[in-house]
Design a protein around this motif. Structure first.
Motif, mmCIF file in Angstrom:
data_model
loop_
_atom_site.group_PDB
_atom_site.id
_atom_site.type_symbol
_atom_site.label_atom_id
_atom_site.label_comp_id
_atom_site.label_asym_id
_atom_site.label_seq_id
_atom_site.Cartn_x
_atom_site.Cartn_y
_atom_site.Cartn_z
ATOM 1 N N ARG B 12 23.685 -24.729 -11.508
ATOM 2 C CA ARG B 12 23.076 -24.494 -12.818
ATOM 3 C C ARG B 12 21.595 -24.899 -12.803
ATOM 4 N NH1 ARG B 12 25.373 -25.184 -18.749
ATOM 5 N NH2 ARG B 12 23.403 -25.210 -19.843
ATOM 6 N N ALA B 13 21.298 -26.028 -12.160
ATOM 7 C CA ALA B 13 19.901 -26.473 -12.079
ATOM 8 C C ALA B 13 19.076 -25.447 -11.300
ATOM 9 C CB ALA B 13 19.826 -27.847 -11.420
ATOM 10 N N GLY B 14 19.651 -24.904 -10.227
ATOM 11 C CA GLY B 14 18.954 -23.865 -9.456
ATOM 12 C C GLY B 14 18.729 -22.627 -10.307
ATOM 13 N N MET B 15 19.723 -22.300 -11.140
ATOM 14 C CA MET B 15 19.610 -21.141 -12.034
ATOM 15 C C MET B 15 18.456 -21.340 -13.016
ATOM 16 S SD MET B 15 22.399 -19.900 -14.867
ATOM 17 C CE MET B 15 21.943 -21.075 -16.137
ATOM 18 N N MET B 16 18.295 -22.554 -13.531
ATOM 19 C CA MET B 16 17.217 -22.804 -14.496
ATOM 20 C C MET B 16 15.844 -22.643 -13.834
ATOM 21 S SD MET B 16 18.857 -23.077 -17.199
ATOM 22 C CE MET B 16 17.385 -23.227 -18.197
ATOM 23 N N ARG B 17 15.739 -23.097 -12.571
ATOM 24 C CA ARG B 17 14.462 -22.900 -11.850
ATOM 25 C C ARG B 17 14.183 -21.409 -11.682
ATOM 26 N NH1 ARG B 17 16.304 -27.235 -8.802
ATOM 27 N NH2 ARG B 17 17.131 -25.883 -7.166
ATOM 28 N N ARG B 303 26.910 -19.276 -20.510
ATOM 29 C CA ARG B 303 27.668 -18.097 -20.071
ATOM 30 C C ARG B 303 27.099 -17.571 -18.741
ATOM 31 N NH1 ARG B 303 29.809 -15.283 -25.021
ATOM 32 N NH2 ARG B 303 30.816 -16.999 -26.124
ATOM 33 N N LEU B 304 25.767 -17.601 -18.636
ATOM 34 C CA LEU B 304 25.131 -17.165 -17.380
ATOM 35 C C LEU B 304 25.567 -18.092 -16.237
ATOM 36 C CD1 LEU B 304 23.125 -15.016 -16.371
ATOM 37 C CD2 LEU B 304 21.256 -16.590 -16.909
ATOM 38 N N ALA B 305 25.608 -19.390 -16.539
ATOM 39 C CA ALA B 305 26.065 -20.357 -15.522
ATOM 40 C C ALA B 305 27.532 -20.092 -15.157
ATOM 41 C CB ALA B 305 25.888 -21.791 -16.037
ATOM 42 N N MET B 306 28.341 -19.714 -16.146
ATOM 43 C CA MET B 306 29.750 -19.391 -15.869
ATOM 44 C C MET B 306 29.853 -18.247 -14.861
ATOM 45 S SD MET B 306 31.194 -19.600 -19.792
ATOM 46 C CE MET B 306 32.725 -18.745 -19.473
ATOM 47 N N LEU B 307 28.986 -17.242 -15.031
ATOM 48 C CA LEU B 307 29.001 -16.078 -14.130
ATOM 49 C C LEU B 307 28.606 -16.473 -12.706
ATOM 50 C CD1 LEU B 307 27.247 -13.380 -16.344
ATOM 51 C CD2 LEU B 307 29.632 -13.360 -15.608
ATOM 52 N N LEU B 308 27.677 -17.429 -12.599
ATOM 53 C CA LEU B 308 27.211 -17.828 -11.264
ATOM 54 C C LEU B 308 28.183 -18.798 -10.595
ATOM 55 C CD1 LEU B 308 23.364 -18.289 -11.737
ATOM 56 C CD2 LEU B 308 24.658 -16.278 -11.035
ATOM 57 N N CYS B 309 28.923 -19.552 -11.420
ATOM 58 C CA CYS B 309 29.830 -20.575 -10.864
ATOM 59 C C CYS B 309 31.271 -20.091 -10.845
ATOM 60 C CB CYS B 309 29.741 -21.852 -11.704
ATOM 61 S SG CYS B 309 28.099 -22.584 -11.708
ATOM 62 N N ASP B 310 31.550 -18.907 -11.409
ATOM 63 C CA ASP B 310 32.924 -18.425 -11.573
ATOM 64 C C ASP B 310 33.777 -19.505 -12.225
ATOM 65 O OD1 ASP B 310 35.177 -16.923 -11.597
ATOM 66 O OD2 ASP B 310 35.468 -16.864 -9.432
ATOM 67 N N SER B 311 33.291 -19.974 -13.380
ATOM 68 C CA SER B 311 33.947 -21.091 -14.064
ATOM 69 C C SER B 311 34.099 -20.767 -15.537
ATOM 70 C CB SER B 311 33.081 -22.338 -13.904
ATOM 71 O OG SER B 311 33.521 -23.371 -14.763
ATOM 72 N N GLU B 312 35.014 -21.456 -16.208
ATOM 73 C CA GLU B 312 35.070 -21.377 -17.663
ATOM 74 C C GLU B 312 34.030 -22.340 -18.239
ATOM 75 O OE1 GLU B 312 39.247 -21.825 -18.647
ATOM 76 O OE2 GLU B 312 39.551 -19.698 -18.229
ATOM 77 N N MET B 313 33.829 -22.252 -19.565
ATOM 78 C CA MET B 313 32.745 -23.015 -20.205
ATOM 79 C C MET B 313 32.734 -24.514 -19.877
ATOM 80 S SD MET B 313 30.101 -23.100 -22.246
ATOM 81 C CE MET B 313 29.927 -21.684 -23.328
ATOM 82 N N PRO B 314 33.850 -25.232 -20.033
ATOM 83 C CA PRO B 314 33.742 -26.687 -19.838
ATOM 84 C C PRO B 314 33.217 -27.059 -18.450
ATOM 85 C CG PRO B 314 35.830 -26.125 -20.873
ATOM 86 C CD PRO B 314 35.202 -24.828 -20.434
#
Lengths: 190, 324
Positions: B12-17, B303-314
């Motif tokens: 997620r941190a990489g995604m923000m960069r 939601r964008l992080a969910m797509l990159l991590c293949d994870s649900e919200m929590p």
């Protein structure tokens, strides 16, 4: 009445005259619309699972159901007698209420009895039960690769598939949902 | 903390960069508007969190549009937003929003931004433009297929939408299509019951991302009408694997129509017994001063992080509500 914020696993509700329990739910909300709770319900009488989307603001009717743990006493023909250990009240129920697991019933086994409008509608055995092997042919030596199973008769009369090393007198753990052997708890004579 | 959670937070941190790099490259100015405001969004189904006599923002849109009026042309913001009572596998009451606006741009430019942004962060994370939902891979190479709301309703629900019709006649066709409406009678409740029941699962089953555009004007709080089709509004949402990623508008700049929409929303709130919030007069005054034609979007960062991590919200939050 319940609303969507009350929905949780195990909640018992009445729909179309049948008692259901919530087995799964998920909050969903379209961008600009009302929230929904996508809910899977299991019919407590038939076991059938249905899915319904309950809109926030809709109401659900509580089902008059009660679950009591009762001790299985004995079977006479197609009727089972169970007793509530807290007040010694006895009830008789048709063996159909147990379903497929009826051949795993053993005297004094604690069962979950579900009452709908004060009438018993289902009897559930513990998920795992301990039963002794009363008959089984010795396994053929050398044939021990893979999951080779042989039939074994248990003390309740049920026949289940067990590994070849199991012999008469062994105490086994059995999964009542599937009639599957789980593990050996005690070897005969030990 | 589990290893999976740690991996998600690092990703997620990489995604923000990557995300900030994306907007830097395109010459957007990063802004920070207040989170504590006198009034939140007025859309009928938004529940705001009150704080110190005001509210925490449900979206920074009113203030960001005032910056467009003030002369900024390309702006973006990443901020926390708050919507009471929204917790689930795809929702969190406190969530992170990304909004960006382009003065003088058509909505299609925002579609192109969205496609490029998702492809950009996916490539930064995985080396190629692929994201995952529940183990399914989605190629997010632009451009993405598009369909209108009317096409989605017709194709997936067998329900025809007619311009400006009353709730009762739509409800009759929705029932005829076999959808149980329960107690729903209001137009939007009828529409979304059919949507959640039939369209959502079909969108989730698509093997590719999809842009769903041309929304009924009843469902487009701050979007302008489509010229030549005034019952429809310039609004799109993008869905990937059933995950609704964003909501974008060709922005409504007419202060008179905007006030009328606010008053309609408040009337709906009153009729349903929901909380009423004050109209943002400062925002309407800014529109009256003259807002440039613009398009903008709100995109769920979690939601964008969910797509990159293949994870649900929590799994993509540092702490979910029930971990606090």
């Amino acid at each position: 009445m319940y609303d969507t914020s009350d929905i949780r696993k195990g909640l018992k509700v009445l729909m179309d005259g049948n008692p259901y329990t919530v087995v799964e739910f998920q909050f969903v909300k379209p961008g600009k619309g009302a929230a929904f709770t996508r809910t899977k319900f299991k019919n407590l009488l038939t076991g059938a699972v249905v899915e319904r989307n309950i809109r926030s603001g809709e109401k659900l009717e509580p089902a008059n159901v009660e679950q009591r743990t009762m001790q299985y006493l004995y079977r006479q023909d197609d009727e089972l007698t169970l007793m509530d250990e807290t007040n010694f009240e006895q009830i008789n129920v048709a063996i159909e209420l147990v379903g497929d697991a009826h051949d795993l019933l053993k005297d004094n086994m604690p069962c979950d009895v579900l009452f709908f409008n004060s009438r018993p509608v289902s009897v559930e055995l513990p998920t795992f039960v301990q039963l002794e092997v009363t008959a089984s042919e010795p396994g053929a030596r050398g044939d021990t690769s893979g999951n080779v199973l042989k039939p074994a008769t248990l003390e309740t009369g049920a026949v289940v598939g067990v590994p070849l090393f199991i012999s008469v007198g062994d105490l086994l753990r059995i999964d009542t949902r599937t009639h599957e052997y789980v593990e050996r708890l005690k070897q005969a004579g030990k | 903390m589990t290893e999976g959670r740690k991996r998600n937070l690092v990703r997620r941190a990489g995604m923000m960069r990557a995300l900030r790099g994306f907007f830097e490259e395109r010459d957007f100015l990063e802004v920070e508007t207040p989170v504590l405001v006198p009034t939140p969004g007025l859309e009928v189904h938004l529940k705001a969190v009150g704080a110190d006599g005001g509210y925490l923002i449900t979206s920074p849109e009113y203030q960001m549009k005032r910056l467009l009026v003030g002369g900024l042309e390309r702006i973006y913001q990443v901020c926390k937003c708050f919507r009471a009572g929204e917790e689930g596998r795809h929702h969190s009451s406190e969530f992170t929003m990304l909004e960006w606006y382009r003065a003088g741009a058509e909505l299609d430019e925002i579609v192109a931004d969205t496609e490029a942004l998702v492809a950009h962060v996916a490539t930064a994370a995985h080396g190629r433009p692929v994201v995952h939902v529940a183990g399914r891979a989605f190629d997010v190479t632009p451009p993405w297929p598009r369909m209108t709301v009317a096409q989605a309703m017709a194709q997936f629900a067998g329900i025809e939408l007619k311009a400006g019709e009353p709730a009762a006649t739509l409800a009759a066709r929705v029932r005829a299509a076999g959808v149980d409406l329960g107690t729903a009678t209001a137009w939007d409740d009828v529409f979304f019951t059919a949507w959640v029941e039939r369209v959502d699962p079909a969108l989730a089953a698509l093997p590719h991302p999809i842009i769903v555009e041309a929304w009924p004007v009843e469902l487009a709080a701050l979007a302008r009408r489509i010229p030549g089709a005034p019952h429809l509004a310039e609004r799109f949402e993008a869905y990937i694997g059933g995950l609704e990623l964003c909501n974008a508008f060709g922005e409504l700049t007419d202060p008179v129509e905007q006030r009328a929409r606010f008053e309609l929303d408040l009337a709906q709130r009153r009729a349903r017994g929901f909380a009423e919030y004050p109209i943002d007069e400062a925002f309407l005054a800014a529109l009256a001063e003259g807002m440039p034609a613009a398009s903008g979007i709100a995109l769920g960062v979690d939601r964008l992080a969910m797509l990159l991590c293949d994870s649900e919200m929590p799994g993509v939050l540092t702490f979910s509500a029930n971990e606090l």
